[in-house]
Design a protein around this motif. Structure first.
Motif, PDB file in Angstrom:
ATOM      1  N   MET A 164      55.031  73.084 115.259  1.00 14.62           N
ATOM      2  CA  MET A 164      54.171  72.305 116.138  1.00 14.62           C
ATOM      3  C   MET A 164      52.814  72.984 116.332  1.00 14.62           C
ATOM      4  O   MET A 164      51.796  72.333 116.356  1.00 14.62           O
ATOM      5  CB  MET A 164      54.882  72.094 117.477  1.00 14.62           C
ATOM      6  CG  MET A 164      54.143  71.194 118.415  1.00 14.62           C
ATOM      7  SD  MET A 164      54.179  69.516 117.794  1.00 14.62           S
ATOM      8  CE  MET A 164      53.841  68.637 119.253  1.00 14.62           C
ATOM      9  N   ALA A 165      52.811  74.312 116.446  1.00 20.87           N
ATOM     10  CA  ALA A 165      51.553  75.029 116.645  1.00 20.87           C
ATOM     11  C   ALA A 165      50.625  74.837 115.454  1.00 20.87           C
ATOM     12  O   ALA A 165      49.417  74.694 115.622  1.00 20.87           O
ATOM     13  CB  ALA A 165      51.816  76.511 116.897  1.00 20.87           C
ATOM     14  N   ASP A 166      51.197  74.855 114.236  1.00 17.14           N
ATOM     15  CA  ASP A 166      50.370  74.636 113.044  1.00 17.14           C
ATOM     16  C   ASP A 166      49.728  73.262 113.080  1.00 17.14           C
ATOM     17  O   ASP A 166      48.571  73.107 112.719  1.00 17.14           O
ATOM     18  CB  ASP A 166      51.203  74.782 111.771  1.00 17.14           C
ATOM     19  CG  ASP A 166      51.517  76.233 111.445  1.00 17.14           C
ATOM     20  OD1 ASP A 166      50.803  77.125 111.962  1.00 17.14           O
ATOM     21  OD2 ASP A 166      52.463  76.475 110.692  1.00 17.14           O
ATOM     22  N   ASN A 167      50.499  72.264 113.507  1.00 17.36           N
ATOM     23  CA  ASN A 167      49.975  70.906 113.591  1.00 17.36           C
ATOM     24  C   ASN A 167      48.834  70.842 114.607  1.00 17.36           C
ATOM     25  O   ASN A 167      47.817  70.202 114.349  1.00 17.36           O
ATOM     26  CB  ASN A 167      51.087  69.928 113.950  1.00 17.36           C
ATOM     27  CG  ASN A 167      50.645  68.495 113.763  1.00 17.36           C
ATOM     28  OD1 ASN A 167      49.836  68.191 112.897  1.00 17.36           O
ATOM     29  ND2 ASN A 167      51.168  67.623 114.592  1.00 17.36           N
ATOM     30  N   ASP A 168      48.988  71.508 115.759  1.00 15.73           N
ATOM     31  CA  ASP A 168      47.930  71.540 116.769  1.00 15.73           C
ATOM     32  C   ASP A 168      46.684  72.228 116.220  1.00 15.73           C
ATOM     33  O   ASP A 168      45.566  71.780 116.458  1.00 15.73           O
ATOM     34  CB  ASP A 168      48.401  72.258 118.037  1.00 15.73           C
ATOM     35  CG  ASP A 168      49.451  71.465 118.799  1.00 15.73           C
ATOM     36  OD1 ASP A 168      49.589  70.247 118.555  1.00 15.73           O
ATOM     37  OD2 ASP A 168      50.139  72.074 119.640  1.00 15.73           O
ATOM     38  N   GLU A 169      46.867  73.306 115.472  1.00 10.08           N
ATOM     39  CA  GLU A 169      45.734  74.013 114.872  1.00 10.08           C
ATOM     40  C   GLU A 169      45.048  73.136 113.826  1.00 10.08           C
ATOM     41  O   GLU A 169      43.816  73.133 113.741  1.00 10.08           O
ATOM     42  CB  GLU A 169      46.193  75.327 114.247  1.00 10.08           C
ATOM     43  CG  GLU A 169      46.573  76.370 115.257  1.00 10.08           C
ATOM     44  CD  GLU A 169      47.103  77.641 114.623  1.00 10.08           C
ATOM     45  OE1 GLU A 169      46.772  77.903 113.442  1.00 10.08           O
ATOM     46  OE2 GLU A 169      47.833  78.358 115.303  1.00 10.08           O
ATOM     47  N   ASP A 170      45.836  72.406 113.038  1.00  6.72           N
ATOM     48  CA  ASP A 170      45.257  71.498 112.039  1.00  6.72           C
ATOM     49  C   ASP A 170      44.421  70.415 112.711  1.00  6.72           C
ATOM     50  O   ASP A 170      43.320  70.098 112.249  1.00  6.72           O
ATOM     51  CB  ASP A 170      46.349  70.844 111.195  1.00  6.72           C
ATOM     52  CG  ASP A 170      47.028  71.805 110.246  1.00  6.72           C
ATOM     53  OD1 ASP A 170      46.469  72.894 109.989  1.00  6.72           O
ATOM     54  OD2 ASP A 170      48.126  71.476 109.759  1.00  6.72           O
ATOM     55  N   ILE A 171      44.946  69.865 113.782  1.00  8.96           N
ATOM     56  CA  ILE A 171      44.221  68.816 114.514  1.00  8.96           C
ATOM     57  C   ILE A 171      42.937  69.378 115.100  1.00  8.96           C
ATOM     58  O   ILE A 171      41.872  68.759 114.984  1.00  8.96           O
ATOM     59  CB  ILE A 171      45.118  68.195 115.608  1.00  8.96           C
ATOM     60  CG1 ILE A 171      46.241  67.387 114.957  1.00  8.96           C
ATOM     61  CG2 ILE A 171      44.299  67.325 116.560  1.00  8.96           C
ATOM     62  CD1 ILE A 171      47.320  66.940 115.909  1.00  8.96           C
ATOM     63  N   ALA A 172      43.025  70.564 115.701  1.00  9.42           N
ATOM     64  CA  ALA A 172      41.836  71.193 116.290  1.00  9.42           C
ATOM     65  C   ALA A 172      40.788  71.471 115.211  1.00  9.42           C
ATOM     66  O   ALA A 172      39.589  71.265 115.424  1.00  9.42           O
ATOM     67  CB  ALA A 172      42.217  72.475 117.019  1.00  9.42           C
ATOM     68  N   ARG A 173      41.233  71.923 114.052  1.00  7.43           N
ATOM     69  CA  ARG A 173      40.311  72.220 112.955  1.00  7.43           C
ATOM     70  C   ARG A 173      39.635  70.940 112.456  1.00  7.43           C
ATOM     71  O   ARG A 173      38.426  70.931 112.179  1.00  7.43           O
ATOM     72  CB  ARG A 173      41.075  72.915 111.815  1.00  7.43           C
ATOM     73  CG  ARG A 173      40.245  73.297 110.642  1.00  7.43           C
ATOM     74  CD  ARG A 173      39.106  74.208 111.068  1.00  7.43           C
ATOM     75  NE  ARG A 173      38.357  74.632 109.932  1.00  7.43           N
ATOM     76  CZ  ARG A 173      38.051  75.876 109.658  1.00  7.43           C
ATOM     77  NH1 ARG A 173      38.416  76.829 110.476  1.00  7.43           N
ATOM     78  NH2 ARG A 173      37.371  76.162 108.605  1.00  7.43           N
ATOM     79  N   ASP A 231      36.395  80.970 110.390  1.00  6.03           N
ATOM     80  CA  ASP A 231      37.689  81.645 110.557  1.00  6.03           C
ATOM     81  C   ASP A 231      37.549  83.154 110.725  1.00  6.03           C
ATOM     82  O   ASP A 231      38.390  83.787 111.359  1.00  6.03           O
ATOM     83  CB  ASP A 231      38.613  81.342 109.384  1.00  6.03           C
ATOM     84  CG  ASP A 231      39.055  79.892 109.368  1.00  6.03           C
ATOM     85  OD1 ASP A 231      39.087  79.253 110.437  1.00  6.03           O
ATOM     86  OD2 ASP A 231      39.359  79.384 108.269  1.00  6.03           O
ATOM     87  N   ALA A 232      36.492  83.738 110.190  1.00  7.78           N
ATOM     88  CA  ALA A 232      36.285  85.192 110.292  1.00  7.78           C
ATOM     89  C   ALA A 232      35.547  85.587 111.568  1.00  7.78           C
ATOM     90  O   ALA A 232      35.436  86.776 111.860  1.00  7.78           O
ATOM     91  CB  ALA A 232      35.513  85.688 109.072  1.00  7.78           C
TER      92      ALA A 232
END
Length: 95
Positions: free
Chosen positions: A1-10, A37-38
């Motif tokens: 779920m966290a990856d999905n939230d990060e993808d949406i935010a990105r 990202d850096a």
């Protein structure tokens, strides 16, 4: 779920970086893709604050006609401008 939230935010960040003004898109999107990202967490926050500004202000700042009065935003603007200059120089040298 966290990856999905990060993808949406990105994805949201990407679309907020696309301004519909060609000059801004040519500076913001490549910076986002190559450098965001850096960045430190603080600089990432400053970038998000920067892209919340009005297009007219971003244009003036990124075209180096004026600098933001906020020193933190000024620093991010300078990073974006320097990234664009370095990328352009690298392209010319490759030719």
């Amino acid at each position: 779920m966290a990856d999905n939230d990060e993808d949406i935010a990105r994805k949201r960040l990407y679309w907020h970086s696309r301004r519909g003004m060609w000059e801004l898109d040519l500076l913001l999107v490549p910076f986002l893709e190559a450098r965001y990202d850096a960045l430190s967490a603080e600089d990432q926050t400053r970038y998000r604050e920067l892209i919340a500004e009005e297009d007219q202000d971003l244009f003036v700042w990124l075209m180096r006609r004026e600098w933001p009065s906020d020193p933190e935003l000024r620093r991010i603007v300078q990073m974006i401008v320097e990234h664009a200059e370095n990328t352009d120089r690298d392209r010319r040298q490759a030719l």
